[in-house]
Design an enzyme around this catalytic site. Structure first.
Site, PDB file in Angstrom:
ATOM      1  N   HIS A  78     -38.727  23.999  16.298  1.00 19.72           N
ATOM      2  CA  HIS A  78     -38.075  24.588  16.410  1.00 19.72           C
ATOM      3  C   HIS A  78     -38.196  24.350  18.252  1.00 19.72           C
ATOM      4  CE1 HIS A  78     -35.855  27.748  13.940  1.00 19.72           C
ATOM      5  NE2 HIS A  78     -35.096  26.614  13.711  1.00 19.72           N
ATOM      6  N   GLU A  80     -40.011  26.875  20.071  1.00 18.85           N
ATOM      7  CA  GLU A  80     -41.462  26.918  20.027  1.00 18.85           C
ATOM      8  C   GLU A  80     -42.770  26.683  19.833  1.00 18.85           C
ATOM      9  OE1 GLU A  80     -37.523  30.497  19.485  1.00 18.85           O
ATOM     10  OE2 GLU A  80     -38.564  28.766  18.909  1.00 18.85           O
ATOM     11  N   CYS A 104     -37.883  33.082  15.128  1.00 14.97           N
ATOM     12  CA  CYS A 104     -37.099  33.232  14.012  1.00 14.97           C
ATOM     13  C   CYS A 104     -39.259  33.318  13.395  1.00 14.97           C
ATOM     14  CB  CYS A 104     -36.947  31.939  13.340  1.00 14.97           C
ATOM     15  SG  CYS A 104     -38.282  30.727  13.040  1.00 14.97           S
ATOM     16  N   CYS A 107     -41.695  30.259  13.710  1.00 15.25           N
ATOM     17  CA  CYS A 107     -42.195  30.134  14.862  1.00 15.25           C
ATOM     18  C   CYS A 107     -42.888  31.319  15.668  1.00 15.25           C
ATOM     19  CB  CYS A 107     -40.945  30.012  15.862  1.00 15.25           C
ATOM     20  SG  CYS A 107     -40.030  29.020  15.786  1.00 15.25           S
TER      21      CYS A 107
END
Length: 160
Positions: A78, A80, A104, A107
């Site tokens: 992801h 992040e 999420c 993250c």
């Protein structure tokens, strides 16, 4: 002569960097970008969702449906997490992260561990999922502030 008055705000600037970074993503359905910023408004790192370095994403299945190992989910990092891992400085303590999609739970753990203290997000379209509910719960318990990006409706056009 006076300074111009139509310059973009810090929020617009950093969210714009996150959105621009998302354009590097090869994911056909979801492009996400992140921009980590110091307390004094210096860009520390950026990231976008994509396969790990060295993983041949040209042959990767970018699908969302089917058997887990035949989807993108076990292989994509992801935005992040990529922004955190891309950082090469000393510390991310007390920084903030701009991201176009609410993080999420996985993250969120990385954000907390990295010392990031504020999350500014554009969309919360997965707010009813357990992953986002868990992320918000962790943020609250760990004192991480999060806020929705105040959409300015400003249009910025770049010619490259």
């Amino acid at each position: 002569m006076k300074k111009r008055k139509d310059y973009i705000s810090w929020d617009e600037y950093f969210m714009g960097i996150a959105l621009f970074s998302a354009n590097r993503s090869k994911d056909p359905s979801t492009q996400v970008g992140a921009c980590i910023v110091s307390q004094d408004n210096k860009i520390l790192s950026i990231g976008y969702n994509g396969a790990p370095i060295g993983y041949a994403d040209d042959s990767m299945n970018w699908g969302r449906e089917g058997e887990f190992l035949n989807t993108k989910y076990p292989f994509v990092c992801h935005a992040e997490l990529n922004a955190i891992l891309n950082f090469r400085g000393r510390t991310l303590e007390n920084s903030k992260i701009y991201v176009d999609l609410f993080p999420c739970n996985e993250c969120a753990k990385a954000i907390i561990q990295a010392g990031i203290k504020e999350v500014i997000y554009l969309s919360d379209k997965y707010k009813d999922t357990d992953q986002v509910k868990a992320a918000k719960k962790m943020f609250k318990k760990c004192g991480i502030n999060y806020r929705s990006y105040p959409k300015s409706k400003r249009k910025v056009v770049l010619e490259l």
